[in-house]
Design an enzyme around this catalytic site. Structure first.
Site, mmCIF file in Angstrom:
data_model
loop_
_atom_site.group_PDB
_atom_site.id
_atom_site.type_symbol
_atom_site.label_atom_id
_atom_site.label_comp_id
_atom_site.label_asym_id
_atom_site.label_seq_id
_atom_site.Cartn_x
_atom_site.Cartn_y
_atom_site.Cartn_z
ATOM 1 N N LYS A 132 0.873 -1.167 0.000
ATOM 2 C CA LYS A 132 0.000 0.000 0.000
ATOM 3 C C LYS A 132 0.916 1.225 0.000
ATOM 4 O O LYS A 132 1.624 1.489 0.966
ATOM 5 C CB LYS A 132 -0.883 -0.003 1.245
ATOM 6 C CG LYS A 132 -1.873 1.147 1.268
ATOM 7 C CD LYS A 132 -2.914 0.921 2.365
ATOM 8 C CE LYS A 132 -4.054 1.906 2.276
ATOM 9 N NZ LYS A 132 -3.687 3.265 2.575
ATOM 10 N N ASP A 134 2.197 4.939 0.195
ATOM 11 C CA ASP A 134 1.756 6.111 0.954
ATOM 12 C C ASP A 134 1.993 7.376 0.128
ATOM 13 O O ASP A 134 2.978 8.074 0.295
ATOM 14 C CB ASP A 134 2.529 6.175 2.275
ATOM 15 C CG ASP A 134 1.852 7.090 3.272
ATOM 16 O OD1 ASP A 134 0.729 7.561 2.982
ATOM 17 O OD2 ASP A 134 2.447 7.346 4.332
ATOM 18 N N TYR A 242 -2.224 0.723 -10.027
ATOM 19 C CA TYR A 242 -2.694 -0.521 -9.400
ATOM 20 C C TYR A 242 -4.186 -0.770 -9.591
ATOM 21 O O TYR A 242 -4.730 -1.716 -9.034
ATOM 22 C CB TYR A 242 -2.350 -0.528 -7.909
ATOM 23 C CG TYR A 242 -2.785 0.736 -7.175
ATOM 24 C CD1 TYR A 242 -4.127 1.038 -7.039
ATOM 25 C CD2 TYR A 242 -1.845 1.609 -6.641
ATOM 26 C CE1 TYR A 242 -4.531 2.191 -6.388
ATOM 27 C CE2 TYR A 242 -2.236 2.759 -5.990
ATOM 28 C CZ TYR A 242 -3.590 3.051 -5.870
ATOM 29 O OH TYR A 242 -3.980 4.186 -5.236
ATOM 30 N N CYS A 424 27.349 28.157 19.506
ATOM 31 C CA CYS A 424 27.448 27.152 18.452
ATOM 32 C C CYS A 424 28.499 26.103 18.823
ATOM 33 O O CYS A 424 29.640 26.454 19.123
ATOM 34 C CB CYS A 424 27.829 27.834 17.142
ATOM 35 S SG CYS A 424 28.219 26.677 15.830
ATOM 36 N N CYS A 454 32.245 29.840 10.787
ATOM 37 C CA CYS A 454 31.753 28.563 11.293
ATOM 38 C C CYS A 454 32.001 27.471 10.256
ATOM 39 O O CYS A 454 31.519 27.558 9.130
ATOM 40 C CB CYS A 454 30.265 28.688 11.603
ATOM 41 S SG CYS A 454 29.570 27.173 12.235
HETATM 42 S S1 IVH Z 1 -6.600 -0.218 -4.467
HETATM 43 C C1 IVH Z 1 -10.980 0.024 -5.215
HETATM 44 N N1 IVH Z 1 -4.032 -0.528 -4.158
HETATM 45 O O1 IVH Z 1 -5.098 3.483 -0.523
HETATM 46 C C2 IVH Z 1 -9.705 0.008 -4.500
HETATM 47 N N2 IVH Z 1 -5.045 1.388 -3.192
HETATM 48 O O2 IVH Z 1 -7.328 3.312 1.376
HETATM 49 C C3 IVH Z 1 -8.847 1.092 -4.928
HETATM 50 N N3 IVH Z 1 -3.472 2.882 -2.105
HETATM 51 O O3 IVH Z 1 -7.322 5.667 -2.082
HETATM 52 C C4 IVH Z 1 -7.611 1.174 -4.175
HETATM 53 N N4 IVH Z 1 -1.660 1.723 -2.519
HETATM 54 O O4 IVH Z 1 -4.869 5.955 -2.582
HETATM 55 C C5 IVH Z 1 -5.099 0.239 -3.886
HETATM 56 N N5 IVH Z 1 -1.746 -0.891 -4.027
HETATM 57 C C6 IVH Z 1 -2.807 -0.136 -3.755
HETATM 58 C C7 IVH Z 1 -2.710 1.058 -3.035
HETATM 59 C C8 IVH Z 1 -3.850 1.791 -2.774
HETATM 60 C C9 IVH Z 1 -2.141 2.817 -1.964
HETATM 61 C C10 IVH Z 1 -4.306 3.968 -1.551
HETATM 62 C C11 IVH Z 1 -5.231 4.592 -2.543
HETATM 63 C C12 IVH Z 1 -6.601 4.493 -1.951
HETATM 64 C C13 IVH Z 1 -6.304 4.210 -0.527
HETATM 65 C C14 IVH Z 1 -7.416 3.387 0.037
#
Ligand code: IVH
Length: 707
Positions: A132, A134, A242, A424, A454
């Protein structure tokens, strides 16, 4: 906002429970405002108040990253002010994901799906797993293979049109000519900034005196949501694709097949994605990704599981705003307790004193941590840190670990309160916290006043010293200064002027034999240096790199004091606030309290005095000639330069005009007397014509001033 003041004061003092409550409340409020703005087109709050709520939420989320809600409104749109981009309705809504926090939650997820689909417990169900990311989510729409729209998530139904910004991203294909690429296709993914690029950006920001980003995600969001797309273009943004929105036909029957097609078409996809057969495999992959987390070049905050078969996904559908067929397995908070061994003060390139906690090494989320940031002096006081304390350390989305709190019950008897140094640690000069005369508030950062002496700042200061508006030494830039420092050839500005003599006496191996130099370039360099043995007063003052004293202020000072001797004397006398010198300095039009104190602090510092003294043995400051007294045709006139100038740089043209008594400004108004327009002049030229301002070519301007 009625609670604005209260919230601001308490920001630093919140405990996690209070923070959690406030994050929840703020997120809900912002979501409501977003809904009225996006769905009803009727903002329920003014921009400033809205931005205040957002900034507060962002601040809380970066202090307590684990408490950020997965569908936080801060994820939807960037940190920039609201309402500046056109709104776009997503043809298929952009959803969020439900969360799993444990292996049991994952089992529940799989059971639920199997029940829903009427499968038996032992039936196979392929599920993909991937990190996931960030960052911030984005939808890219292609029509006939051409990228036509880039939109942020917004509230999921309506986002913002950021097509122009997206077009600057190298990672994103603008045109896809593959035969099997659908005529209408929306791909979705996450825009992010790598750790290295984030660190480099913040270094650049600091150097330019711009605000620092709290973490890569904020940097990515702030970089994308820029009305000036050249800023976005200069920021290294990347993307992983993704998911998809409107798409017909889909290039596969499973999630994985579609993602593989994305890769084939040239979209960046995450290389860690896999198909798993059951919970056991998913958990193994989750652990593997978690193990790799620290060494990945980008931030991730969990693993996303998705049912692989698309026909199953269709049948499963959605509950409220999340799909039933996907879930995010979040990583647990990465925290650990360890001992605070010491607090070290680091001095930045611009003189900022930053406290760093030295810790007994401890593993936090798979990474051994022995240093953590403490932000600033007030933070240390607020946390009440004693050397020897047991402290809670956290590794968040940020790359730099933080000290969160002290475990008071475990404070050893001999723990010593930490006193922040007032000098310093590198050069021994006074370190001060500036007081903003308007707000009366002290700057959070304490800064070394040692400037040119410095060692921590010398590279920055010497580069400034030789730069265009200062000593302007041909052939000497940041790179050369860095090499000279490294070779031990110079350590202060005066050394530049003794370099030739030392080179001649062969006190060290000759410069012409060193990398990057030859006979001719050395001769040229020494000639360029010698040319600056007499220097205009304003360039000298500017070159000293006194805080807040830019080229314009230096000029004001030069004009006011006339000679270096007089200026120098007055700056020393001005240390006494009752003196006439203090009065005079503060009375100069264009010089405020901050600049005045910076000047006084600089010359009160013995170290700086020594450097200035050595420099003055080598160079002769010229008496500032008050050329305005020689009235010219342009004295008192307001001039704007626009377009390309061929004979001078913009800086030089400005300088010359000012020396003749003209005022050079950046934009055309009814008060403008002349617009000097070179080739490529655009809106300023149009405006000048509309306002009947005299427009001159560069040649005409030169003819005018040479009269
Ligand atoms: S799938 C229908 N895959 O997480 C599902 N989301 O909490 C669509 N995100 O708004 C999301 N990595 O911004 C998906 N590998 C990943 C992701 C991902 C980050 C974020 C995305 C989404 C949020 C959902």
């Amino acid at each position: 906002m009625s609670n604005k003041g209260k919230l601001d004061i308490e920001l630093e003092a919140l405990d996690p429970a209070q923070a959690e409550r406030e994050i929840g409340e703020l997120s809900a409020q912002i979501r409501l405002h977003d809904a009225s703005y996006y769905q009803e087109d009727a903002p329920s709050i003014d921009d400033a108040a809205y931005d205040h709520l957002r900034q507060r939420l962002l601040a809380l989320e970066s202090t307590f990253p684990q408490l950020r809600l997965d569908d936080s409104p801060s994820l939807a749109v960037g940190a920039a002010p609201s309402g500046r981009f056109a709104k776009v309705r997503h043809s298929v809504p952009m959803l969020s994901l439900g969360n799993a926090f444990s292996d049991a939650d994952l089992d529940d997820f799989i059971d639920r799906i199997k029940r829903f689909l009427g499968l038996d417990e032992e039936d196979e169900l392929d599920i993909t797993a991937e990190p996931k990311i960030d960052g911030l989510s984005i939808s890219l729409r292609y029509e006939g293979g051409k990228l036509v729209l880039g939109a942020t998530r917004g509230d999921g139904a309506t986002g913002e049109n950021v097509t122009n910004n997206i077009m600057t991203m190298r990672d994103i294909p603008k045109q896809i000519s593959a035969d099997d690429f659908p005529d209408i296709f929306e791909v979705r993914g996450e825009i992010y900034m790598s750790h290295d690029d984030f660190a480099a950006l913040n270094t650049r920001q600091e150097k330019a005196g711009q605000k620092l980003f709290a973490n890569p995600r904020n940097a990515a969001a702030g970089s994308l949501r820029q009305l000036d797309t050249t800023i976005t273009a200069s920021r290294p943004l990347q993307i992983f694709i993704y998911a998809w929105g409107e798409a017909n036909p889909l290039p596969g029957k499973t999630q994985m097949q579609v993602i593989e097609s994305f890769a084939r078409w040239g979209f960046p996809i995450n290389p860690l994605m896999r198909v798993c057969k059951d919970a056991k495999e998913l958990i193994a992959l989750y652990k593997e990704i978690e193990r790799q987390r620290a060494s990945l070049p980008y931030d991730i905050d969990g693993v996303v599981y998705k049912v692989n078969r698309l026909d199953y996904q269709d049948r499963l559908g959605f509950v409220s705003r999340s799909p039933r067929w996907a879930i995010a397995h979040k990583f647990p908070a990465e925290k650990a307790t360890t001992r605070l061994l010491d607090i070290e003060i680091q001095v930045g390139r611009t003189g900022s004193l930053t406290p760093v906690a030295k810790l007994e090494p401890v593993t936090v989320g798979g990474v051994v941590v022995s240093n953590a940031t403490l932000h600033n002096e007030d933070e240390i006081a607020r946390k009440g840190l004693h050397i020897g304390d047991m402290v809670v350390v956290q590794r968040a989305g940020d790359v730099i670990p933080q000290v969160v709190e002290v475990v008071l019950d475990k404070r050893p008897r001999d723990a010593v309160p930490f006193a922040f140094p007032k000098v310093c640690p590198v050069c021994g000069a006074h370190a001060v916290r500036e007081v903003n005369p308007k707000s009366g508030e002290k700057d959070k950062i304490r800064r070394c006043t040692g400037g040119l002496t410095c060692a921590a700042q010398i590279k920055e200061r010497l580069s400034h010293f030789v730069s265009r508006n200062a000593f302007d030494i041909d052939g000497l830039g940041e790179k050369q200064v860095e090499a000279f420092l490294e070779w031990g050839l110079i350590s202060n500005p005066a050394d530049l002027f003794t370099l030739e003599e030392r080179d001649r006496l062969d006190e060290f191996s000759k410069l012409k034999n060193r990398e990057g130099w030859g006979e001719k370039s050395v001769v040229n360099l020494f000639a360029a240096i010698n040319e600056r043995r007499s220097i205009s007063l304003d360039r000298l003052i500017y070159g000293l790199g006194i805080r807040h004293v830019g080229a314009t202020t230096a000029k004001l000072l030069a004009r006011n004091y006339g000679s270096f001797e007089h200026f120098h004397e007055e700056m020393k006398l001005a240390a006494d606030e009752q003196s006439d010198a203090w009065q005079e300095l503060n009375n100069i039009d264009g010089i405020g309290g901050i600049v005045a104190s910076a000047l006084i602090d600089f010359f009160a510092e013995e170290h700086n005095e020594a450097v200035v003294g050595a420099l003055l043995r080598e160079v002769t400051p010229l008496i500032f000639e008050i050329e305005e007294q020689v009235v010219t045709v342009v004295t008192g006139k307001t001039v704007v330069f626009t377009g390309k100038l061929t004979q001078f740089s913009r800086a030089e043209a400005k300088d010359r005009a000012e020396r003749l008594g003209a005022k050079v400004v950046g934009s055309v108004s009814a008060k403008t007397d002349y617009l000097v327009a070179g080739p490529g002049a655009g809106s300023k030229l149009k405006k000048a014509e509309a306002l009947n301002v005299a427009v001159l070519s560069e040649e005409e301007w030169l003819a005018l001033i040479s009269d």
